[in-house]
Design an enzyme around this catalytic site. Structure first.
Site, mmCIF file in Angstrom:
data_model
loop_
_atom_site.group_PDB
_atom_site.id
_atom_site.type_symbol
_atom_site.label_atom_id
_atom_site.label_comp_id
_atom_site.label_asym_id
_atom_site.label_seq_id
_atom_site.Cartn_x
_atom_site.Cartn_y
_atom_site.Cartn_z
ATOM 1 N N ALA A 126 0.691 4.326 -5.853
ATOM 2 C CA ALA A 126 0.642 2.965 -6.406
ATOM 3 C C ALA A 126 1.707 2.704 -7.455
ATOM 4 O O ALA A 126 2.193 1.592 -7.562
ATOM 5 C CB ALA A 126 -0.727 2.629 -6.981
ATOM 6 N N ILE A 172 0.853 -1.189 0.000
ATOM 7 C CA ILE A 172 0.000 0.000 0.000
ATOM 8 C C ILE A 172 0.887 1.238 0.000
ATOM 9 O O ILE A 172 1.797 1.347 0.820
ATOM 10 C CB ILE A 172 -0.909 0.012 1.252
ATOM 11 C CG1 ILE A 172 -1.746 -1.270 1.323
ATOM 12 C CG2 ILE A 172 -1.794 1.249 1.253
ATOM 13 C CD1 ILE A 172 -2.441 -1.481 2.650
ATOM 14 N N CYS A 173 0.608 2.157 -0.917
ATOM 15 C CA CYS A 173 1.327 3.424 -0.911
ATOM 16 C C CYS A 173 0.415 4.532 -1.420
ATOM 17 O O CYS A 173 -0.722 4.275 -1.801
ATOM 18 C CB CYS A 173 2.622 3.351 -1.708
ATOM 19 S SG CYS A 173 2.436 3.488 -3.484
ATOM 20 N N GLY A 174 0.939 5.732 -1.462
ATOM 21 C CA GLY A 174 0.133 6.882 -1.830
ATOM 22 C C GLY A 174 -0.261 6.929 -3.288
ATOM 23 O O GLY A 174 -1.374 7.300 -3.626
ATOM 24 N N SER A 226 -2.946 0.285 -3.554
ATOM 25 C CA SER A 226 -2.712 1.707 -3.352
ATOM 26 C C SER A 226 -3.881 2.557 -3.797
ATOM 27 O O SER A 226 -4.280 3.477 -3.114
ATOM 28 C CB SER A 226 -1.453 2.139 -4.085
ATOM 29 O OG SER A 226 -0.367 1.414 -3.577
#
Length: 122
Positions: free
Chosen positions: A74, A70-72, A109
């Site tokens: 993707a 998961i990130c801001g 994400s």
């Protein structure tokens, strides 16, 4: 495929995805899943590759059967995970996308951004 309560799933995020990572990890653990947390451990600014590479290594080596990253945005974390020969990552913002696009690493994400807009209701 094994029942969900017998799966080992790795999970990692950058600082932007920390809150959702914790929510997903808690949900998985409530379902009996062995959830291995590769970090980050706070909302302090960090670099996603520091957490994406260990997650991808664990999936490649069989320590985790699947992974969630998961990130801001993707894009970066997807490219990082896809550098690993034993992993295929896809950006997934609809429930059907993991089945259609990936087999080892599920990228959430954009789901994170959607969930933030929806107040984590879905």
């Amino acid at each position: 495929m094994k029942p969900i309560n017998l799966l080992s799933i790795g999970i990692a995020s950058d600082h932007a995805g920390y809150d959702l990572k914790e929510a997903v990890k808690n949900y998985l653990e409530e379902q009996g899943v062995i959830a291995t947390d590769f970090g980050t451990n706070s909302t302090d600014s960090c670099d996603y590759p520091d957490y994406a590479h260990p997650l991808a290594n664990a999936v490649e080596q069989g320590a985790c059967e699947f992974g969630i990253a998961i990130c801001g945005s993707a894009n970066g974390i997807t490219m990082t995970v896809n550098k690993h020969q034993g992993c295929r990552a896809a950006i997934c913002w609809e429930p059907e996308f993991p089945d259609l696009h990936s087999y080892n690493i599920l990228m959430f994400s954009l789901l994170k951004m959607y969930l933030l807009l929806q107040g984590h209701q879905q």
